[in-house]
Scaffold this motif. Structure first.
Motif, PDB file in Angstrom:
ATOM      1  N   LEU A 161      29.433 -52.193 -24.137  1.00 59.15           N
ATOM      2  CA  LEU A 161      29.827 -53.217 -23.167  1.00 59.15           C
ATOM      3  C   LEU A 161      30.893 -52.710 -22.206  1.00 59.15           C
ATOM      4  O   LEU A 161      30.730 -52.793 -20.982  1.00 59.15           O
ATOM      5  CB  LEU A 161      30.344 -54.456 -23.902  1.00 59.15           C
ATOM      6  N   LEU A 162      31.987 -52.179 -22.740  1.00 56.72           N
ATOM      7  CA  LEU A 162      33.094 -51.763 -21.883  1.00 56.72           C
ATOM      8  C   LEU A 162      32.764 -50.495 -21.095  1.00 56.72           C
ATOM      9  O   LEU A 162      33.293 -50.293 -19.999  1.00 56.72           O
ATOM     10  CB  LEU A 162      34.357 -51.560 -22.724  1.00 56.72           C
ATOM     11  N   GLY A 163      31.882 -49.659 -21.629  1.00 54.51           N
ATOM     12  CA  GLY A 163      31.434 -48.498 -20.868  1.00 54.51           C
ATOM     13  C   GLY A 163      30.523 -48.882 -19.723  1.00 54.51           C
ATOM     14  O   GLY A 163      30.438 -48.177 -18.719  1.00 54.51           O
ATOM     15  N   ALA A 164      29.833 -50.015 -19.860  1.00 50.35           N
ATOM     16  CA  ALA A 164      28.916 -50.458 -18.808  1.00 50.35           C
ATOM     17  C   ALA A 164      29.657 -51.023 -17.602  1.00 50.35           C
ATOM     18  O   ALA A 164      29.133 -51.004 -16.483  1.00 50.35           O
ATOM     19  CB  ALA A 164      27.957 -51.519 -19.367  1.00 50.35           C
ATOM     20  N   ILE A 165      30.854 -51.542 -17.805  1.00 48.50           N
ATOM     21  CA  ILE A 165      31.581 -52.182 -16.697  1.00 48.50           C
ATOM     22  C   ILE A 165      31.929 -51.188 -15.587  1.00 48.50           C
ATOM     23  O   ILE A 165      31.642 -51.443 -14.411  1.00 48.50           O
ATOM     24  CB  ILE A 165      32.828 -52.909 -17.230  1.00 48.50           C
TER      25      ILE A 165
END
Length: 448
Positions: A161-165
């Protein structure tokens, strides 16, 4: 509350929430600026450069030449990945990212200052190619580092999730570039082709200053600090071979996998955002402002879609999400062009949503975590950067050029282009099927 580096750094949050938020936001801002610079060139190559830098050839040859200069940047990207990958694995992620961001902004500003072909002749396109090469060289080191800053700093169960942002920075940059370009496109042609097109390139300086300020406030990633701490404490510490040499020798299979995985992401993206814009306006007669509006709608929808697919990859794994996206891209290639041919704004937006916001975004969201998790901490910057940027050459940089050439072979028909997208997506789906699942790996350790 923060925890110490003595704990397994990929199993728990190693930074407090404020620090994690700062890492994610700064990486997103930096990535947005980098892609603003890079994708701005794509729009200009489709709409401006053939007349400014290649006015003495036919329109078809001018477009091909313009798209070829777009591809030059991708040739330089693996070289940048090697150079900055070594720097990032040995000197640190932070200093490397400051250099890539500052250099990229400078090159983009200088493109906006270039004299036209009418002013200095052949030297105008020559200097354009040189600056485009420099752009690509710097971007080659940017993406891997920006993703590592996040993936190595967040809890293991939120890396997807946080890598996708920050990965949405490509769409933030595209949205910003498209919006500014839409404004300058409103100028009369005489002003547009003389000075108007230069404005978006020169504005890059302002954006880069913001990005540099954000990145200066960051620390090195906890994973990088942990590896350095272990090396310092080791009684058997010895000089090791170059990270680039080591990753090419020990993990070349992972690099090849990443190259193939990029086909389902890069080919549809650059086909839609560069070639399709040129094809729709030049062959189908659709207004340029209409196409820019379609692209902007796609960019806005990319933000929630990346969060959705990134979070899904944390629950079901990276491979299932990637395989879904690749197969969906293959299925949507022909429908995309049918909808584009309709000329209807609503139907064209639908086509872009299907091929970009669902197919491409599901793949793009997973790449930061999936690619970086394939490598050990001492070669991660090099491995992820080299694999991604080599894939960018084959799968991305020359897609507009190849697509334009395919239409020229087929009397301006798009059938061969759609077939090319299908083949590229199926190649990536096979690579994802063969790749290992990486979502549970400890990033402080080498993969087995």
């Amino acid at each position: 509350m923060s925890v110490t580096l003595d704990m397994p750094v990929t199993q728990k949050a190693v930074l407090d929430k404020a620090s994690i938020r700062r890492v994610v936001v700064s990486s997103w801002i930096g990535n947005s600026i980098e892609f603003y610079d890079f994708l701005l060139y794509g729009l200009a190559s489709a709409l401006i450069f053939s007349k400014v830098f290649f006015p003495t050839v036919s329109p078809m040859v001018g477009i091909l030449a313009s798209f070829a200069t777009f591809g030059v940047g991708f040739i330089a990207r693996p070289l940048g990945g090697i150079f900055f990958g070594h720097m990032g694995d040995t000197l640190g992620r932070k200093i490397t990212l400051l250099i890539t961001l500052g250099g990229m902004g400078t090159a983009t500003f200088l493109i906006g200052c270039l004299p036209s072909y009418d002013m200095i002749g052949i030297w105008a396109p020559v200097m354009l190619v040189i600056l485009r090469f420099i752009q690509g060289f710097l971007v080659g080191g940017e993406w891997g580092g920006a993703m590592l800053m996040v993936v190595e700093s967040v809890p293991a169960n939120r890396r997807g999730l946080l890598g996708a942002i920050p990965q949405t920075g490509g769409f933030s940059g595209q949205l910003l570039a498209t919006g500014i370009f839409a404004l300058v496109m409103m100028l009369p042609d005489e002003q547009l082709f003389s000075w108007g097109w230069r404005i978006p390139f020169m504005l890059s300086v302002v954006l880069v200053l913001v990005g540099l300020y954000m990145r200066r406030r960051l620390d090195e990633t906890p994973v990088f600090q942990e590896v350095r701490r272990r090396e310092a404490q080791s009684k058997q510490a010895k000089k090791e071979e170059s990270p680039v040499v080591k990753v090419l020798r020990t993990q070349w299979r992972s690099i090849v996998l990443i190259m193939l995985l990029r086909f389902a992401e890069s080919v549809p993206f650059f086909m839609c955002t560069v070639f399709a814009v040129s094809y729709a306006t030049g062959t189908l007669g659709i207004e340029k402002q209409t196409m820019l509006g379609v692209v902007m709608m796609t960019c806005v929808l990319a933000f929630p879609m990346h969060a959705l697919f990134g979070a899904l990859s944390d629950k079901v794994g990276r491979r299932p999400v990637y395989i879904f996206g690749a197969l969906f891209a293959a299925a949507m290639a022909f429908p995309f062009f049918w909808l584009l041919e309709s000329g209807s704004f609503v139907l064209m937006v639908l086509g872009y949503v299907l091929l970009i916001n669902i197919a491409h975004n599901s793949i793009n969201a997973v790449q930061p975590s999936f690619f970086t998790e394939m490598f050990g901490p001492k070669v991660r910057y090099s491995g992820a950067s080299i694999g991604a940027q080599l894939g960018a050459i084959v799968a991305g940089g020359f897609t507009p050029f190849i697509a334009k050439g395919l239409t020229a072979l087929d009397n301006n028909d798009w059938t061969l282009v759609a077939s090319y997208v299908v083949i590229a997506a199926l190649v990536a789906a096979y690579a994802a099927w063969r790749a290992p699942e990486t979502s549970k790996r400890d990033l402080t350790k080498d993969p087995l």
